[in-house]
Design a protein around this motif. Structure first.
Motif, PDB file in Angstrom:
ATOM      1  N   SER A 271      34.671   1.511 -16.300  1.00  0.00           N
ATOM      2  CA  SER A 271      34.004   2.941 -16.583  1.00  0.00           C
ATOM      3  C   SER A 271      34.228   2.335 -18.105  1.00  0.00           C
ATOM      4  CB  SER A 271      36.139   3.199 -16.084  1.00  0.00           C
ATOM      5  OG  SER A 271      36.804   2.700 -17.169  1.00  0.00           O
ATOM      6  N   VAL A 272      34.165   1.110 -18.741  1.00  0.00           N
ATOM      7  CA  VAL A 272      33.757   0.635 -19.742  1.00  0.00           C
ATOM      8  C   VAL A 272      32.511   0.511 -19.752  1.00  0.00           C
ATOM      9  CG1 VAL A 272      36.273   1.336 -20.406  1.00  0.00           C
ATOM     10  CG2 VAL A 272      35.470  -0.995 -20.156  1.00  0.00           C
ATOM     11  N   GLU A 273      32.109  -0.004 -21.083  1.00  0.00           N
ATOM     12  CA  GLU A 273      30.660  -1.093 -21.462  1.00  0.00           C
ATOM     13  C   GLU A 273      31.216  -2.443 -21.071  1.00  0.00           C
ATOM     14  OE1 GLU A 273      27.576  -0.198 -20.891  1.00  0.00           O
ATOM     15  OE2 GLU A 273      27.686   2.069 -21.067  1.00  0.00           O
ATOM     16  N   PRO A 274      29.842  -3.198 -20.879  1.00  0.00           N
ATOM     17  CA  PRO A 274      30.364  -4.731 -20.847  1.00  0.00           C
ATOM     18  C   PRO A 274      30.482  -4.802 -21.869  1.00  0.00           C
ATOM     19  CG  PRO A 274      27.862  -4.740 -19.318  1.00  0.00           C
ATOM     20  CD  PRO A 274      28.700  -2.895 -19.789  1.00  0.00           C
ATOM     21  N   TYR A 275      31.968  -6.238 -21.866  1.00  0.00           N
ATOM     22  CA  TYR A 275      32.712  -6.919 -23.148  1.00  0.00           C
ATOM     23  C   TYR A 275      33.609  -5.692 -24.608  1.00  0.00           C
ATOM     24  CZ  TYR A 275      29.521  -9.993 -21.204  1.00  0.00           C
ATOM     25  OH  TYR A 275      28.526 -10.937 -20.358  1.00  0.00           O
ATOM     26  N   GLU A 276      33.390  -4.182 -23.724  1.00  0.00           N
ATOM     27  CA  GLU A 276      34.042  -3.781 -24.400  1.00  0.00           C
ATOM     28  C   GLU A 276      35.740  -3.207 -23.838  1.00  0.00           C
ATOM     29  OE1 GLU A 276      32.103   0.551 -24.361  1.00  0.00           O
ATOM     30  OE2 GLU A 276      31.041   0.105 -25.688  1.00  0.00           O
ATOM     31  N   ILE A 277      36.833  -3.225 -24.707  1.00  0.00           N
ATOM     32  CA  ILE A 277      38.299  -3.048 -23.695  1.00  0.00           C
ATOM     33  C   ILE A 277      38.903  -1.830 -24.094  1.00  0.00           C
ATOM     34  CG2 ILE A 277      40.388  -3.830 -24.686  1.00  0.00           C
ATOM     35  CD1 ILE A 277      38.478  -6.514 -24.369  1.00  0.00           C
ATOM     36  N   PRO A 278      39.467  -1.221 -22.259  1.00  0.00           N
ATOM     37  CA  PRO A 278      39.693  -0.404 -22.448  1.00  0.00           C
ATOM     38  C   PRO A 278      40.826   0.338 -22.857  1.00  0.00           C
ATOM     39  CG  PRO A 278      40.103  -1.609 -20.631  1.00  0.00           C
ATOM     40  CD  PRO A 278      38.934  -2.342 -21.436  1.00  0.00           C
ATOM     41  N   GLU A 279      41.204   1.738 -23.578  1.00  0.00           N
ATOM     42  CA  GLU A 279      42.564   1.547 -24.281  1.00  0.00           C
ATOM     43  C   GLU A 279      43.236   1.676 -23.910  1.00  0.00           C
ATOM     44  OE1 GLU A 279      41.248   5.135 -26.602  1.00  0.00           O
ATOM     45  OE2 GLU A 279      39.982   4.120 -28.226  1.00  0.00           O
ATOM     46  N   ASN A 280      45.006   2.030 -23.437  1.00  0.00           N
ATOM     47  CA  ASN A 280      46.215   1.263 -23.723  1.00  0.00           C
ATOM     48  C   ASN A 280      45.388   1.575 -21.962  1.00  0.00           C
ATOM     49  OD1 ASN A 280      46.861   2.835 -25.677  1.00  0.00           O
ATOM     50  ND2 ASN A 280      45.983   4.887 -25.317  1.00  0.00           N
ATOM     51  N   GLU A 358      52.331 -29.053 -12.341  1.00  0.00           N
ATOM     52  CA  GLU A 358      52.791 -29.434 -13.545  1.00  0.00           C
ATOM     53  C   GLU A 358      53.320 -28.104 -14.036  1.00  0.00           C
ATOM     54  OE1 GLU A 358      48.944 -30.467 -15.564  1.00  0.00           O
ATOM     55  OE2 GLU A 358      49.450 -32.712 -14.305  1.00  0.00           O
ATOM     56  N   ASP A 359      52.637 -26.529 -14.062  1.00  0.00           N
ATOM     57  CA  ASP A 359      52.579 -25.022 -14.533  1.00  0.00           C
ATOM     58  C   ASP A 359      52.213 -24.760 -13.510  1.00  0.00           C
ATOM     59  OD1 ASP A 359      49.957 -26.110 -14.807  1.00  0.00           O
ATOM     60  OD2 ASP A 359      49.911 -24.856 -16.616  1.00  0.00           O
ATOM     61  N   LYS A 360      53.570 -24.333 -11.969  1.00  0.00           N
ATOM     62  CA  LYS A 360      53.296 -23.466 -11.156  1.00  0.00           C
ATOM     63  C   LYS A 360      53.677 -21.507 -11.244  1.00  0.00           C
ATOM     64  CE  LYS A 360      54.401 -21.863  -6.157  1.00  0.00           C
ATOM     65  NZ  LYS A 360      54.574 -22.740  -5.685  1.00  0.00           N
ATOM     66  N   TRP A 361      52.303 -21.382 -11.060  1.00  0.00           N
ATOM     67  CA  TRP A 361      53.019 -19.246 -11.412  1.00  0.00           C
ATOM     68  C   TRP A 361      52.697 -18.652 -10.717  1.00  0.00           C
ATOM     69  CZ3 TRP A 361      48.504 -19.179 -16.206  1.00  0.00           C
ATOM     70  CH2 TRP A 361      48.741 -19.759 -16.848  1.00  0.00           C
ATOM     71  N   ASP A 362      54.037 -17.388 -10.580  1.00  0.00           N
ATOM     72  CA  ASP A 362      54.018 -16.877  -9.259  1.00  0.00           C
ATOM     73  C   ASP A 362      53.369 -15.542  -9.509  1.00  0.00           C
ATOM     74  OD1 ASP A 362      55.777 -18.539  -7.252  1.00  0.00           O
ATOM     75  OD2 ASP A 362      57.780 -18.406  -8.634  1.00  0.00           O
ATOM     76  N   VAL A 363      53.655 -15.166 -11.027  1.00  0.00           N
ATOM     77  CA  VAL A 363      53.050 -13.549 -10.499  1.00  0.00           C
ATOM     78  C   VAL A 363      52.062 -14.294 -12.152  1.00  0.00           C
ATOM     79  CG1 VAL A 363      53.622 -11.408 -12.076  1.00  0.00           C
ATOM     80  CG2 VAL A 363      55.121 -13.049  -9.956  1.00  0.00           C
ATOM     81  N   ILE A 364      51.314 -13.340 -11.533  1.00  0.00           N
ATOM     82  CA  ILE A 364      49.962 -13.392 -13.325  1.00  0.00           C
ATOM     83  C   ILE A 364      49.365 -11.527 -13.104  1.00  0.00           C
ATOM     84  CG2 ILE A 364      47.376 -13.806 -14.203  1.00  0.00           C
ATOM     85  CD1 ILE A 364      47.445 -15.846 -12.244  1.00  0.00           C
ATOM     86  N   LYS A 365      49.787 -11.621 -14.749  1.00  0.00           N
ATOM     87  CA  LYS A 365      49.332 -10.027 -15.532  1.00  0.00           C
ATOM     88  C   LYS A 365      48.290 -10.087 -16.557  1.00  0.00           C
ATOM     89  CE  LYS A 365      54.549  -8.796 -15.550  1.00  0.00           C
ATOM     90  NZ  LYS A 365      55.680  -8.493 -16.319  1.00  0.00           N
ATOM     91  N   VAL A 366      47.180  -9.238 -15.862  1.00  0.00           N
ATOM     92  CA  VAL A 366      46.398  -9.300 -15.997  1.00  0.00           C
ATOM     93  C   VAL A 366      45.776  -8.471 -17.115  1.00  0.00           C
ATOM     94  CG1 VAL A 366      43.675  -9.763 -15.634  1.00  0.00           C
ATOM     95  CG2 VAL A 366      45.149 -11.118 -14.326  1.00  0.00           C
ATOM     96  N   THR A 367      45.345  -8.942 -18.173  1.00  0.00           N
ATOM     97  CA  THR A 367      44.898  -7.217 -19.148  1.00  0.00           C
ATOM     98  C   THR A 367      43.458  -8.011 -19.938  1.00  0.00           C
ATOM     99  OG1 THR A 367      45.947  -8.171 -21.362  1.00  0.00           O
ATOM    100  CG2 THR A 367      47.367  -7.011 -19.378  1.00  0.00           C
ATOM    101  N   HIS A 368      42.624  -6.848 -20.389  1.00  0.00           N
ATOM    102  CA  HIS A 368      41.418  -7.471 -21.025  1.00  0.00           C
ATOM    103  C   HIS A 368      41.582  -7.389 -22.337  1.00  0.00           C
ATOM    104  CE1 HIS A 368      39.704  -5.197 -17.697  1.00  0.00           C
ATOM    105  NE2 HIS A 368      38.926  -6.142 -17.612  1.00  0.00           N
TER     106      HIS A 368
END
Length: 425
Positions: A271-280, A358-368
């Motif tokens: 929904s946004v242009e490349p390298y732009e950050i979506p709001e909220n 070393e650092d095992k993660w069970d969950v990853i929360k991704v945001t831009h």
């Protein structure tokens, strides 16, 4: 005074090998049906004869005695050694039986089959060409005919101009041959004559994704828990996270729990242009699925590329491809490529409860998040390879060859990468 006897530390035993040949008939206690007539055939004793070594007595001179006492120069000082080293200008007379061995095709007198022809002209006897003296005479005439027809003809090639002006001329001529004299109807498939070309595209580097690094991953089995015939929209937005253990390195595979999370994540990203950050933006949750180990890694992939076909605008002028806000519109028609950096073959890693991560993660929360200044500089440097016409003139150009510095008029210096010729436009 006492003497003590001790055993030898090394015991040498001499053993004589006496292999016995296999028996010619079956053992007596076993009833094996056989044909009695085979004992009367001559081939019955062949196996015994082949396995029996024949005694061979050879003397010290291997059957070729050589009496060195005939040459005095080998034993006496200041003796005449003409018998061993004859004078090349005064050679001893050759025996008449061996004269035909000195046959020469270019000489006026020729010896054939031990008989002197006695001819004083070379045209009286047909030349045999490059024929060995043991070759049968019935094959020599055919050999002469083949050798005369197969003589290589030396054609004088014109000198090749390798000057800078000649290279520029040849480069410009190649563009004319590819653009103006190109005909789609004349294209033919090298292996399938019935296949014809429908469209043609210019192959250009993709400046939009050139700064990104793309790897090709091949899974031994379909990732995820769904069957192969079930559509899974989560696979094109999965996460592969490098991991390390005590004795191994592998990749951790993460997927969204439901299809809605993956679809929403892709919708926000598009929904946004490349390298732009979506709001909220709300974070997208990716959960750990399993680990994969790398079976094969190819660091150099020269023959595989990522192609994007554009059927958009027909103009190649950049000013016509931007709108009032100076944002790029549709790109020119063409096939835009980006090379693939690496290829990896993955297979499921066996779970080990005792292996320490070393650092095992069970969950990853991704945001831009916005790019840092260092990341932007790195991206601009990668894009300069296809966007900056003077990229090869840089002193810190990331080229395969070395960089040499040349001094021009007025003491000015400029670096030029080796194996690259800058072309003026």
């Amino acid at each position: 005074m006492s003497f003590k006897k001790s055993k030898l530390d090394l015991l040498v035993r001499v053993r004589y090998a006496n292999p016995l040949p296999p028996p010619p008939c079956p053992p007596k206690l076993l009833d094996i049906p056989t044909n009695p007539m085979r004992y009367a055939q001559p081939e019955f004793l062949n196996s015994i004869a082949n396995n029996t070594p024949l005694p061979m007595i050879v003397d010290a001179e291997c059957g070729m005695p050589l009496d060195l006492g005939k040459w005095e120069s080998l034993w006496e000082e200041n003796a005449d050694d003409l018998a061993l080293n004859p004078d090349p200008h005064n050679l001893p007379k050759l025996d008449q039986k061996d004269e035909f061995l000195t046959y020469d095709s270019g000489s006026s007198s020729t010896y054939m089959n031990g008989n002197h022809t006695g001819s004083s002209t070379p045209s009286a006897v047909p030349a045999l060409g490059q024929v060995a003296w043991l070759r049968k005479t019935e094959y020599t005439s055919d050999r002469v005919q083949r050798s005369s027809t197969n003589e290589p003809k030396h054609v004088a090639l014109p000198p090749i101009d390798v000057s800078r002006e000649a290279q520029l001329r040849d480069i410009e001529a190649s563009f004319v041959e590819c653009n103006e004299n190109f005909s789609l109807e004349e294209l033919r498939h090298p292996n399938k004559p019935n296949v014809t070309a429908v469209e043609s595209y210019e192959i250009l580097p993709d400046s939009e994704i050139w700064a990104n690094q793309y790897d090709l991953f091949r899974f031994a089995e379909r990732p995820g828990e769904r069957a192969a015939d079930v559509e899974d929209p989560r696979l094109d937005c999965a996460i592969l996270r490098p991991m390390k253990s005590d004795h191994d390195s592998f990749l951790a595979f993460y997927l969204t729990e439901q299809d809605e999370g993956a679809l929403k994540f892709k919708e926000i990203r598009n929904s946004v242009e490349p390298y732009e950050i979506p709001e909220n933006e709300e974070p997208t949750v990716f959960k750990f699925v399993r680990d994969y180990e790398t079976v094969k890694v190819e660091q150099e992939v020269p023959n595989e590329f990522l192609l994007i076909f554009e059927d958009g605008g027909s103009t190649s002028n950049f000013d016509d491809l931007v709108n009032e806000d100076r944002k790029p519109a549709k790109r020119p028609r063409g096939a835009y490529y980006k090379n693939i950096e690496r290829k990896m073959l993955l297979k499921k890693k066996r779970a080990n409860a005792y292996e320490q991560y070393e650092d095992k993660w069970d969950v990853i929360k991704v945001t831009h998040v916005p790019m840092s200044q260092e990341e932007e500089d790195e991206r601009e440097e990668a894009l300069a390879e296809v966007m900056d016409p003077l990229f090869l003139m840089r002193g810190d150009a990331d080229a395969d060859g070395e960089v040499e510095v040349y001094e021009g008029l007025g003491g000015q210096t400029f670096p030029v990468p080796v194996d690259h010729i800058p072309v003026e436009t």
